[in-house]
Design an enzyme around this catalytic site. Structure first.
Site, PDB file in Angstrom:
ATOM      1  N   ARG B 273      12.497  -4.148  -4.034  1.00 50.65           N
ATOM      2  CA  ARG B 273      11.113  -4.745  -4.123  1.00 50.65           C
ATOM      3  C   ARG B 273      10.899  -5.433  -5.405  1.00 50.65           C
ATOM      4  NH1 ARG B 273       8.693  -0.058  -0.785  1.00 50.65           N
ATOM      5  NH2 ARG B 273      10.235  -0.214   1.048  1.00 50.65           N
ATOM      6  N   GLU B 275       8.577  -6.248  -7.259  1.00 52.72           N
ATOM      7  CA  GLU B 275       7.116  -5.952  -7.432  1.00 52.72           C
ATOM      8  C   GLU B 275       6.836  -5.827  -8.978  1.00 52.72           C
ATOM      9  OE1 GLU B 275       4.254  -2.554  -5.818  1.00 52.72           O
ATOM     10  OE2 GLU B 275       6.227  -2.648  -4.625  1.00 52.72           O
ATOM     11  N   ARG B 281       6.772   5.583 -11.560  1.00 56.88           N
ATOM     12  CA  ARG B 281       7.593   5.974 -10.257  1.00 56.88           C
ATOM     13  C   ARG B 281       7.781   4.531  -9.638  1.00 56.88           C
ATOM     14  NH1 ARG B 281       3.117   8.321  -6.387  1.00 56.88           N
ATOM     15  NH2 ARG B 281       1.438   6.576  -6.152  1.00 56.88           N
ATOM     16  N   HIS B 282       7.939   3.608 -10.045  1.00 56.74           N
ATOM     17  CA  HIS B 282       8.357   2.139  -9.384  1.00 56.74           C
ATOM     18  C   HIS B 282       9.733   1.746 -10.097  1.00 56.74           C
ATOM     19  CE1 HIS B 282       4.104   2.233  -7.919  1.00 56.74           C
ATOM     20  NE2 HIS B 282       4.682   1.659  -7.037  1.00 56.74           N
ATOM     21  N   GLU B 424       3.806  10.704  -3.300  1.00 60.08           N
ATOM     22  CA  GLU B 424       4.518  10.296  -2.132  1.00 60.08           C
ATOM     23  C   GLU B 424       5.704   9.939  -2.199  1.00 60.08           C
ATOM     24  OE1 GLU B 424       4.494   6.139  -1.224  1.00 60.08           O
ATOM     25  OE2 GLU B 424       6.038   7.113   0.109  1.00 60.08           O
ATOM     26  N   SER B 427       6.860   7.313   3.595  1.00 61.48           N
ATOM     27  CA  SER B 427       6.023   6.779   4.360  1.00 61.48           C
ATOM     28  C   SER B 427       6.486   6.604   5.680  1.00 61.48           C
ATOM     29  CB  SER B 427       5.471   5.498   3.671  1.00 61.48           C
ATOM     30  OG  SER B 427       4.435   5.110   4.216  1.00 61.48           O
ATOM     31  N   ARG B 475      12.910   9.637  -6.116  1.00 60.73           N
ATOM     32  CA  ARG B 475      11.589  10.265  -6.335  1.00 60.73           C
ATOM     33  C   ARG B 475      11.883  11.767  -6.078  1.00 60.73           C
ATOM     34  NH1 ARG B 475       6.152   6.559  -4.174  1.00 60.73           N
ATOM     35  NH2 ARG B 475       6.725   4.864  -5.838  1.00 60.73           N
TER      36      ARG B 475
END
Lengths: 501, 501
Positions: B273, B275, B281-282, B424, B427, B475
């Site tokens: 990712r 991002e 948590r990323h 989370e 998903s 996670r």
């Protein structure tokens, strides 16, 4: 060929059928509305593989693909397929089915998914073309759950036809690009189903064996900041405002885990090689089964563990995946895979002697060419009757800089390859765990020390002697099954010319 | 602090020691030459964890790290460490050890690896600071196998000190960047050893459970030709003369396997990712545990399988990894992880009601913010006493284009997230398996159909209804253990600012 008469996503029947006489079976067939989880019915769906004489005269529901359909007067024969299994189904005009219903069934496009209610009936004569040979299904209701388009890009029956038979008889087979371009359909064949179930088994046996031996599974990063082995054949990634690279192997990280006291580690993950090799056995992305292990005194402790792991895989496959092996052999005939216990270990100089005896001219420090590898495989098979062996003590000159030299012979190294049916499936070595010697060897290879500083620094705070190796999953699958192209054993292969699907 | 007196890769003793009086123990200690697999001695190395009173008075060989050393007159006490275990060793001037040998032992750099021959002796008073409390090792021989550099970038004892205690008492702890910069040493701590052994267990339990449920493991490509979800947050790769991308998830490939009749598939692999998120948590690269499954009538069939898989993981961890959980808790105290059977499933509208009751203002079609997720987790824990639950029926507007709309309510969708301790971890959704509806939904989202043609085409030849989801391994590990940063549960984390080691 069936026409596209069944209109999608509606309960309507085609006009031609609606126009006909009153249809007493009209509630018993049709195209179901899309399953959007509207309801949770109690209905049990029976597996095609469970349709045997034990269920004779039972009414069952089955969901399967229409593999073929053949209308014949007031009857329509369907072959219903579910993974590797298939069964014959009969829709015949009578109490349950009307003329219109038979016509509807006959017109369902091949590969569509249907829900069928039917009675299991014992047959008098075995149905040779189906896996469920002793029963057929007498259809009472038939609904299309997902309609396939009318023209398939390849025919499944063509895709499982043995090449030789096809040439002899002039019947169609499917070429590799057509298969790969339409992989979703090609993967439905019994051969593909078997190949990839067996491949899943290889991973499972690899891990089972290693976890039993006390190994820990690790996860290593694929995006790395520097190309560790000098920068050739590495893919570049744009990483925010900088460049990064895709890991050519998890080796540095496996070794760091050894330096971090995990002692025995393994990982399964993608490995990337930006090599413009267009051969039967090279991919730009493949799955590596990697092992690294600290040893006490001799790297053969590790060689034995790796060889035993492969032997456990071979045994497990022959025990648990006989059906899959048999299925693949039907299309691609092949001798069963042979191996010895303990595994045969030859030294490189012994292999050279065998090749020279067979007329090959090779220098002592020359690497094996692919044809010589294969020839050696045949010679070893003749002499020792094994398809699996270890070649130990490679010339130091042909191995990477981090390979431990053999202290008894400065031209040799503590390194090894393993072979299946004459092709390399694993390369490994004792690694240099001493930062000073590692530095010397890197300089000898002309490697920029700055680029491998982090690697060398990993060994500065106490490092146990260790060795390891990396196995190519697709190659093991290919060679175990006696296939001839690694693209057959990669679900979605990547090579210099192929990036899709 | 020990000095760097032991010179590397030689049997020589430092001059100061050699200059002293005749050394009757001089063969009994020293720096061994590098282990290059010169020989295969019969010597058995005993595990530190096996040093118990059952071996009292036995002479054993042990290989371990020097965790600490403390000289005291004619004696030197060493703590020897092997993974999570340690034992006290004593070198004392006497029949076996000379003054010089004691001095040598006292001067071995911490973290060096040594081979020791010693007698196991029962002690009268338990040694509270070691895991092997009832015995100590009386050293007869000591050889350095791999010498660590004298200055360690971090002290292991600091690295396992609970943060709170450190603040209260003013004792040193180690900050995260120092840990990650020196990961090889940080991973040696008992906490790290426990975290990553438990993480290996999560993967093992995930696969064990799914293989028992009839799932097939698949391998999906990470280099892809087009950015499937619109092109945001995707890393670009130079692929020979073209560009390619790193897969943001294996979803397309999992779905293709469903369309190819594998029915139930899973995979474990890296997910990328791009991002620029710098949160606890990323990560830019993490490990995805992915599931995809065809269902008969309702996507809850899949939700139940996924939830049960997670429950089996939680149970397995509590059964098999109690030692590891306990070890991590010593540094990071935390309540045991609680879950219900069957798993609690709430609908999104119920969650909204709970949040509104707690004073939060939120629209019906608004997504959960991170603080609201956490608050909801606390409210659910209070009301239902569980750290794990499913949130079902998300608003269609906040989910990707391929999510199946809820036929009963056009603003809802057949999609779900799963939460651990209010964060989370998964998903998922029923996916649209109909090419026509998929096209409509893609257009609605303004997606260029040309770019997702291959994706949509996968469903044109019959596709069963299916659903799935992706779990983040780091996670799950973090939240199960009650840790607070995903970098603690990624061996070599990648984020926008970190690409090394």
């Amino acid at each position: 060929m069936p026409s596209a008469s069944a209109s999608r996503r509606s309960q309507e029947k085609p006009r031609e059928i609606m126009d006909a006489a009153e249809d007493y079976a009209k509630e018993r067939y049709g195209v179901s509305s899309m399953i959007q989880s509207q309801e949770k019915p109690d209905r049990v769906l029976v597996r095609v593989s469970d349709l045997t004489v034990h269920r004779a005269d039972e009414v069952v529901w089955v969901r399967a693909r229409v593999h073929t359909s053949r209308a014949k007067g007031k009857q329509c024969f369907l072959v219903l397929r579910q993974q590797q299994f298939n069964v014959q189904a009969l829709v015949a005009v009578g109490d349950h089915a009307s003329k219109q219903m038979v016509k509807f069934a006959a017109n369902i496009n091949k590969e569509s998914i249907v829900d069928i209610e039917g009675v299991v009936r014992k047959v008098n004569q075995k149905i040779g073309s189906c896996t469920q040979q002793d029963v057929e299904l007498h259809v009472q209701k038939i609904y299309v759950i997902s309609l396939a388009e009318p023209r398939l890009p390849l025919q499944l029956d063509d895709a499982v036809r043995p090449e030789v038979e096809g040439e002899e008889e002039g019947r169609a087979t499917v070429n590799q690009d057509t298969r790969l371009d339409n992989r979703v359909i090609d993967l439905r064949t019994s051969t593909s189903q078997a190949v990839f179930r067996l491949q899943s088994g290889i991973c499972q046996l690899f891990r089972e064996t290693l976890i039993n031996k006390g190994f820990v599974e690790i996860q290593t990063p694929k995006i790395i900041s520097a190309a560790s082995e000098g920068g050739a054949n590495v893919f570049t990634v744009s990483y925010f405002k900088n460049n990064a690279y895709l890991a050519q192997s998890p080796q540095l990280y496996k070794q760091m885990c050894i330096c971090a006291d995990f002692e025995k580690v393994f990982c399964i993950g993608p490995v990337f090689r930006a090599e413009d090799s267009n051969t039967h056995r090279h991919l730009t992305e493949f799955v590596g089964l990697d092992i690294e292990m600290a040893f006490n005194y001799h790297y053969h402790e590790v060689v034995e563990e790796i060889a035993d792991t492969l032997v456990q895989i071979f045994k497990g496959l022959q025990e648990r995946f006989q059906t899959e092996i048999h299925t693949v052999n039907k299309q691609f005939p092949c001798e069963p895979f042979k191996f010895l216990e303990p595994t045969l270990r030859l030294e490189y100089c012994e292999a050279l002697a065998m090749l020279r005896e067979a007329g090959i001219e090779m220098g002592d420090e020359e690497d094996l060419s692919t044809p010589n590898e294969k020839l050696l495989g045949r010679l070893v098979k003749e002499k020792y009757d094994t398809d699996f062996y270890i070649l130990d003590k490679y010339p130091l000159a042909v191995r990477p800089f981090y390979t431990m030299p053999d202290p008894r012979n400065p031209k040799q190294s503590n390194s090894y390859d393993m072979f299946m049916r004459g092709e390399e499936i694993l390369s490994g070595a004792q690694r240099i765990h001493d930062p000073q010697l590692l530095t010397e060897r890197a300089l000898h290879h002309g490697i920029d020390l700055e680029k491998i500083k982090a690697y060398i620094d990993s060994f500065r705070f106490g490092a146990p002697p260790h060795a390891g190796g990396g196995i190519g999953l697709e190659r093991v699958t290919m060679l175990f099954l006696g296939l001839h192209n690694v693209r057959q054993t990669s679900m979605f292969p990547r090579d210099p010319k192929r990036l899709t699907p």
